[in-house]
Design a protein around this motif. Structure first.
Motif, PDB file in Angstrom:
ATOM      1  N   HIS A  86       4.570  33.740  30.364  1.00  0.00           N
ATOM      2  CA  HIS A  86       5.748  34.577  30.589  1.00  0.00           C
ATOM      3  C   HIS A  86       6.696  34.617  29.391  1.00  0.00           C
ATOM      4  O   HIS A  86       7.818  35.078  29.511  1.00  0.00           O
ATOM      5  N   HIS A  87       6.235  34.097  28.275  1.00  0.00           N
ATOM      6  CA  HIS A  87       7.030  34.142  27.037  1.00  0.00           C
ATOM      7  C   HIS A  87       8.447  33.610  27.218  1.00  0.00           C
ATOM      8  O   HIS A  87       9.416  34.298  26.951  1.00  0.00           O
ATOM      9  N   TYR A  88       8.539  32.391  27.734  1.00  0.00           N
ATOM     10  CA  TYR A  88       9.863  31.777  27.853  1.00  0.00           C
ATOM     11  C   TYR A  88      10.475  31.530  26.468  1.00  0.00           C
ATOM     12  O   TYR A  88      11.685  31.460  26.330  1.00  0.00           O
ATOM     13  N   GLY A  89       9.609  31.331  25.502  1.00  0.00           N
ATOM     14  CA  GLY A  89      10.080  31.011  24.162  1.00  0.00           C
ATOM     15  C   GLY A  89      10.690  29.624  24.054  1.00  0.00           C
ATOM     16  O   GLY A  89      11.714  29.428  23.414  1.00  0.00           O
ATOM     17  N   LEU A  90      10.068  28.653  24.698  1.00  0.00           N
ATOM     18  CA  LEU A  90      10.605  27.289  24.683  1.00  0.00           C
ATOM     19  C   LEU A  90       9.793  26.403  23.745  1.00  0.00           C
ATOM     20  O   LEU A  90       8.597  26.608  23.559  1.00  0.00           O
ATOM     21  N   ASP A  91      10.500  25.430  23.146  1.00  0.00           N
ATOM     22  CA  ASP A  91       9.808  24.375  22.407  1.00  0.00           C
ATOM     23  C   ASP A  91       9.656  23.192  23.345  1.00  0.00           C
ATOM     24  O   ASP A  91      10.655  22.621  23.787  1.00  0.00           O
ATOM     25  N   LEU A  92       8.428  22.832  23.644  1.00  0.00           N
ATOM     26  CA  LEU A  92       8.219  21.769  24.631  1.00  0.00           C
ATOM     27  C   LEU A  92       7.921  20.432  23.961  1.00  0.00           C
ATOM     28  O   LEU A  92       7.250  20.372  22.922  1.00  0.00           O
ATOM     29  N   PHE A  93       8.424  19.368  24.582  1.00  0.00           N
ATOM     30  CA  PHE A  93       8.143  18.008  24.118  1.00  0.00           C
ATOM     31  C   PHE A  93       7.877  17.129  25.322  1.00  0.00           C
ATOM     32  O   PHE A  93       8.443  17.342  26.385  1.00  0.00           O
ATOM     33  N   LEU A  94       7.029  16.163  25.119  1.00  0.00           N
ATOM     34  CA  LEU A  94       6.859  15.142  26.152  1.00  0.00           C
ATOM     35  C   LEU A  94       7.790  13.989  25.803  1.00  0.00           C
ATOM     36  O   LEU A  94       7.916  13.617  24.639  1.00  0.00           O
ATOM     37  N   LEU A  95       8.434  13.451  26.810  1.00  0.00           N
ATOM     38  CA  LEU A  95       9.337  12.328  26.578  1.00  0.00           C
ATOM     39  C   LEU A  95       8.991  11.220  27.572  1.00  0.00           C
ATOM     40  O   LEU A  95       9.068  11.417  28.782  1.00  0.00           O
ATOM     41  N   SER A  96       8.602  10.075  27.035  1.00  0.00           N
ATOM     42  CA  SER A  96       8.231   8.973  27.918  1.00  0.00           C
ATOM     43  C   SER A  96       9.146   7.788  27.701  1.00  0.00           C
ATOM     44  O   SER A  96       9.640   7.557  26.601  1.00  0.00           O
ATOM     45  N   VAL A  97       9.349   7.048  28.768  1.00  0.00           N
ATOM     46  CA  VAL A  97      10.140   5.834  28.679  1.00  0.00           C
ATOM     47  C   VAL A  97       9.205   4.658  28.896  1.00  0.00           C
ATOM     48  O   VAL A  97       8.462   4.622  29.874  1.00  0.00           O
ATOM     49  N   ASP A  98       9.232   3.731  27.967  1.00  0.00           N
ATOM     50  CA  ASP A  98       8.401   2.540  28.123  1.00  0.00           C
ATOM     51  C   ASP A  98       9.279   1.428  28.675  1.00  0.00           C
ATOM     52  O   ASP A  98      10.086   0.840  27.962  1.00  0.00           O
ATOM     53  N   GLU A  99       9.121   1.166  29.971  1.00  0.00           N
ATOM     54  CA  GLU A  99       9.967   0.156  30.601  1.00  0.00           C
ATOM     55  C   GLU A  99       9.521  -1.254  30.259  1.00  0.00           C
ATOM     56  O   GLU A  99      10.234  -2.210  30.517  1.00  0.00           O
ATOM     57  N   GLY A 100       8.325  -1.343  29.708  1.00  0.00           N
ATOM     58  CA  GLY A 100       7.810  -2.667  29.404  1.00  0.00           C
ATOM     59  C   GLY A 100       7.272  -3.366  30.639  1.00  0.00           C
ATOM     60  O   GLY A 100       7.702  -4.464  30.971  1.00  0.00           O
ATOM     61  N   ILE A 101       6.387  -2.673  31.352  1.00  0.00           N
ATOM     62  CA  ILE A 101       5.777  -3.268  32.539  1.00  0.00           C
ATOM     63  C   ILE A 101       4.285  -3.401  32.272  1.00  0.00           C
ATOM     64  O   ILE A 101       3.560  -2.399  32.260  1.00  0.00           O
ATOM     65  N   THR A 102       3.849  -4.606  32.040  1.00  0.00           N
ATOM     66  CA  THR A 102       2.443  -4.829  31.706  1.00  0.00           C
ATOM     67  C   THR A 102       1.559  -4.492  32.905  1.00  0.00           C
ATOM     68  O   THR A 102       1.892  -4.822  34.033  1.00  0.00           O
ATOM     69  N   GLY A 103       0.464  -3.826  32.621  1.00  0.00           N
ATOM     70  CA  GLY A 103      -0.470  -3.496  33.687  1.00  0.00           C
ATOM     71  C   GLY A 103      -0.102  -2.221  34.416  1.00  0.00           C
ATOM     72  O   GLY A 103      -0.782  -1.801  35.338  1.00  0.00           O
ATOM     73  N   TYR A 104       0.999  -1.612  34.025  1.00  0.00           N
ATOM     74  CA  TYR A 104       1.378  -0.356  34.660  1.00  0.00           C
ATOM     75  C   TYR A 104       1.759   0.665  33.596  1.00  0.00           C
ATOM     76  O   TYR A 104       1.052   1.633  33.355  1.00  0.00           O
ATOM     77  N   ARG A 105       2.878   0.408  32.930  1.00  0.00           N
ATOM     78  CA  ARG A 105       3.346   1.401  31.990  1.00  0.00           C
ATOM     79  C   ARG A 105       2.459   1.511  30.750  1.00  0.00           C
ATOM     80  O   ARG A 105       2.254   2.609  30.235  1.00  0.00           O
ATOM     81  N   ASP A 106       1.932   0.401  30.298  1.00  0.00           N
ATOM     82  CA  ASP A 106       1.074   0.490  29.110  1.00  0.00           C
ATOM     83  C   ASP A 106      -0.135   1.379  29.379  1.00  0.00           C
ATOM     84  O   ASP A 106      -0.524   2.199  28.556  1.00  0.00           O
ATOM     85  N   ASP A 107      -0.691   1.256  30.609  1.00  0.00           N
ATOM     86  CA  ASP A 107      -1.842   2.099  30.944  1.00  0.00           C
ATOM     87  C   ASP A 107      -1.426   3.557  31.123  1.00  0.00           C
ATOM     88  O   ASP A 107      -2.115   4.470  30.678  1.00  0.00           O
TER      89      ASP A 107
END
Lengths: 393, 418
Positions: free
Chosen positions: A81-102
């Protein structure tokens, strides 16, 4: 998802239906389901004016189903639909081993598959604490409070790094309906009033919106499944939350009785109106970090202070709203008293504690120990932090 | 999605403490406690009565709605709450009352037997029981039947019921005798009512419809026969909490203040809820302490012909189970309703739902909310576009759309003539 043999798709009336649409019960073929689902999100975006042409939009990406589908759809609709947006992914690393790292791994795969640049901000960089470390301090109960409060700020800071104009999150209709119920059960009138808003934080902070406000969780799962999207589907290892669980179960039972209930609850939430004479918390800014807050200190700063002083329960529990300050005072008094009683015996330890107190760590600026923390000026903090953060393009 | 404050809920509340017989009344500090009120306060009998009456009076007093000597219709179902309401009013009007209530009550009972599918014997015995209770109060008492909502909202004095129950023959003498009609086969109103409820598939829709019709009938009767502008009903805090959540789930969020507030003034006749401060548990205590008998006409019966749970039923069991674990659940939910008002849009909409009579929005954005959106298939939802969303959902449950339309037309025609 009953495969209805012999029933034709209600939309194109040509192909056989393969899906019973959870939201309406209509039999649809796969293509028509995709089309309807995408069109609804498109309608939501355009009717609510979520974006303007040329804006930079950060997609909050956890690697889970909602945000993965969101990223996919945002890219798709942006092109279609030609929104004309610049898209980015933004992730937060909470530091939870076995969950967030994966799950971050699956976000990275999304980055490569969809070709959307990714930015990761971590709790350890921003606050000097990982969730693992916090849980070691506070235990399994109440740790979601920390995670939730910290994430909110983390996303904003990440978006600032990206110079984003908007943030979109993958909150779906089920999430929002559940939040409406939770706020009624808690009697939280201020949140009840704003929790169904499709755009929040337009005053000061970077505006956030929820393009999936009207999208059913079941349909998002279906969409991800049929599109064979790569997502991570493990529960957070620290998540068990009894009370919210009740609301969730209730919502699911309601949905089973009448599938439209989820959207009806959102409609209810939208049409609620709070009496003018009811006092609602006034939004101001935190005197310490400058982030929006209804109190003198924002929740994140209170929680951080608690953590850094070895009083992790500070700011948790009954003390909310107006009596938070008293609560802190009380705690300080109690601490003082404890110290008095210890004074005779443990002079050395006391000294140590004082030193610890002086080393308050805020916003990851450990370097500035003893000086006035630079968090008071957002840009300073960020320039300080960018050194540690690599943009992953 | 993690939320921030759930711990508040977890910490504040523990399950209600069992009544310890050694406890002393928290108010007078001398008598032994006999009951627990307000989740944890032990009360002796006298102090509990005082607390209860005071709270009841203050609910009235705050509103300043009832004028001296005014006639007020009191809806009595025979259930626990309305039994307490009747008793409180009786006490408040009695000679020895400290500060007498100033209004004149007229008691009305609605026979809903047709909807519940009761046999006529059961209907009669219920009516007899209820009549007995009303007769004891010496207040003027009347009864009607739910189907009267379609046939002019007639009422009969309660004494008729007592008499006719005594001897079958006598009932035939009185011209429009209602009790005899039960045995004389179904009247048109009864047929209509049955048809309507048969056409509603879901139990949610049935319960919602029952509530709307009941309300409408009471309002019609109040205006037509007694020329009074006020109706007292026995809705208590627990029931109102359930209704609040249930209404949210049915898309009725906008009209919560009308559905759960003290005063429901959507029509000219106001419906007042003087028991709205008392949870189930306190109502039960009051009944026990005063040794009052209630008649449970409906609570033990679900509506027949409906499959599975209703939204209201599910909500009730949800609230009850939460309440048993977190004892401030009901009061928290309930307080929410006090903080809400009708939105400006609704106040000025000028449109009323013909079924529940609540104001409703003119422009309802079906595209976004809808359950619809597959192109070319917009008929799934609202064929009655002027209904409130909650009623549209109810109406969607009808098998024959026309029946509902027909009934509504008849009904509104009737009430307009008043």
């Amino acid at each position: 998802m009953a495969s209805a043999k012999g029933i034709f798709c209600e939309s194109c009336k040509e192909k056989r239906a393969s899906i019973k649409r959870p939201k309406t019960g209509q039999p649809l073929c796969q293509e028509c389901f995709f089309a309807v689902f995408e069109e609804e999100v498109h309608q939501t975006i355009t009717q609510n004016g979520l974006f303007n042409k040329g804006e930079r939009v950060a997609i909050a990406a956890s690697g889970g189903k909602d945000s993965t589908v969101l990223a996919y759809i945002m890219k798709l609709l942006n092109e279609r639909h030609h929104y004309g947006l610049d898209l980015f992914l933004l992730s937060v690393d909470e530091g939870i081993t076995g969950y967030r790292d994966d799950s971050l791994e699956s976000v990275r795969r999304n980055r490569d598959q969809m070709g959307i640049p990714l930015q990761i901000v971590s709790y350890s960089q921003l606050y000097g604490w990982t969730m693992d470390a916090i849980v070691r301090q506070i235990g399994m109960k109440n740790n979601c409070t920390f995670c939730g409060v910290f994430r909110r700020q983390a996303l904003d800071r990440g978006a600032l790094l990206l110079k984003a104009d908007k943030i979109v999150t993958g909150h779906n209709a089920d999430d929002i309906a559940e939040t409406v119920l939770m706020n009624v059960l808690r009697g939280d009138i201020a949140r009840l009033q704003r929790c169904t808003h499709i755009i929040t934080g337009s005053d000061g902070a970077i505006p956030r919106s929820k393009p999936f406000k009207y999208s059913y969780e079941k349909e998002i799962v279906m969409y991800a499944y049929f599109k064979k999207l790569d997502y991570f589907s493990t529960e957070c290892v620290y998540s068990p939350n009894a009370y919210r669980g009740h609301a969730r179960t209730y919502l699911k039972d309601l949905e089973a009785i009448r599938p439209s209930t989820i959207i009806d609850i959102i409609y209810s939430g939208d049409s609620l109106s709070v009496k003018a004479e009811i006092k609602l918390p006034v939004q101001g800014t935190c005197s310490r970090c400058g982030y929006i807050s209804s109190q003198e200190l924002c929740k994140a700063c209170v929680l951080l202070e608690g953590l850094n002083r070895g009083l992790p329960r500070l700011g948790i529990g009954k003390a909310n709203g107006s009596n938070l300050k008293e609560h802190i005072k009380k705690l300080q008094l109690k601490e003082e008293r404890e110290r008095e009683s210890l004074r005779g015996e443990k002079e050395g330890e006391l000294e140590e504690e004082r030193v610890k107190e002086d080393q308050l760590v805020y916003g990851g600026c450990k370097e500035e120990r003893g000086l006035k923390c630079s968090c008071g000026h957002k840009t300073d903090t960020l320039s300080l932090q960018t050194e540690n953060i690599s943009l992953e393009f | 999605m993690c939320s921030v404050n759930e711990d508040e809920v977890q910490e504040v509340i523990s399950s209600p403490p069992p009544l310890n017989l050694d406890q002393v009344c928290m108010k007078c500090n001398s008598e032994k406690a006999v009951t627990i009120a307000r989740t944890k306060d032990p009360f002796c009998r006298a102090c509990f009565d005082q607390y209860f009456t005071h709270r009841f009076r203050s609910t009235f007093g705050k509103s300043r709605l009832i004028r001296q000597g005014e006639e007020v219709l009191l809806a009595f179902s025979g259930g626990q709450s309305s039994r307490v309401l009747l008793h409180l009013v009786q006490e408040g009007l009695s000679e020895h009352a400290v500060k007498r209530l100033r209004f004149t009550p007229i008691i009305i009972y609605i026979d809903e037997g047709v909807v519940y599918g009761y046999a006529s014997e059961r209907q009669k015995s219920l009516l007899k029981e209820v009549s007995g209770i009303i007769a004891q109060t010496q207040f003027p008492g009347y009864f009607t039947k739910l189907e009267e909502v379609f046939t002019g909202a007639r009422v009969w004095p309660i004494s008729d019921a007592v008499l006719s129950a005594g001897s079958e023959q006598r009932s035939k003498l009185a011209a429009p005798d209602p009790t005899s009609s039960i045995s004389q086969g179904e009247m048109p109103g009864e047929v209509k009512l049955k048809q309507l409820f048969d056409s509603l598939k879901s139990s949610t829709a049935k319960e919602d419809m029952l509530q709307s019709l009941r309300r409408q009938l009471l309002v019609d009767i109040a205006a037509k026969y007694f020329n009074t502008g006020k109706i007292l009903v026995g809705d208590n805090a627990t029931r109102l909490s359930v209704r609040l959540l249930g209404n949210i789930a049915q898309g009725r969020g906008g009209t919560i203040p009308l559905d759960t507030g003290f005063c429901d003034n959507r029509s000219d006749v106001m419906v007042l809820r003087p028991l709205r401060e008392f949870p189930d548990s306190e109502i039960a205590s009051y009944l026990t302490l005063h040794q009052l008998q209630s008649v449970d006409a409906s609570s033990d019966h679900s509506l027949p012909g409906s499959s599975g749970h209703s939204i209201e039923g599910l909500t009730a069991s949800f609230v009850h189970s939460l309440q048993s674990n977190f004892s401030s659940t009901v009061s928290t939910i309930f307080r929410t309703s006090d903080k809400l008002q009708l939105s400006e849009d609704l106040v000025h909409s000028g449109q009323c739902c013909p079924l529940c009579q609540a104001p409703c929005e003119e422009s309802f954005n079906e595209e976004v909310f809808s359950h619809v959106s597959t192109s070319g298939n917009n008929k799934l939802l609202c064929y009655v576009s002027s209904h409130s969303i909650g009623c549209r959902l109810t109406a969607r449950g009808t098998v024959h759309e026309n029946i509902l339309e027909l009934l509504l037309k008849d009904d509104s025609g009737g009430s307009n003539e008043l």
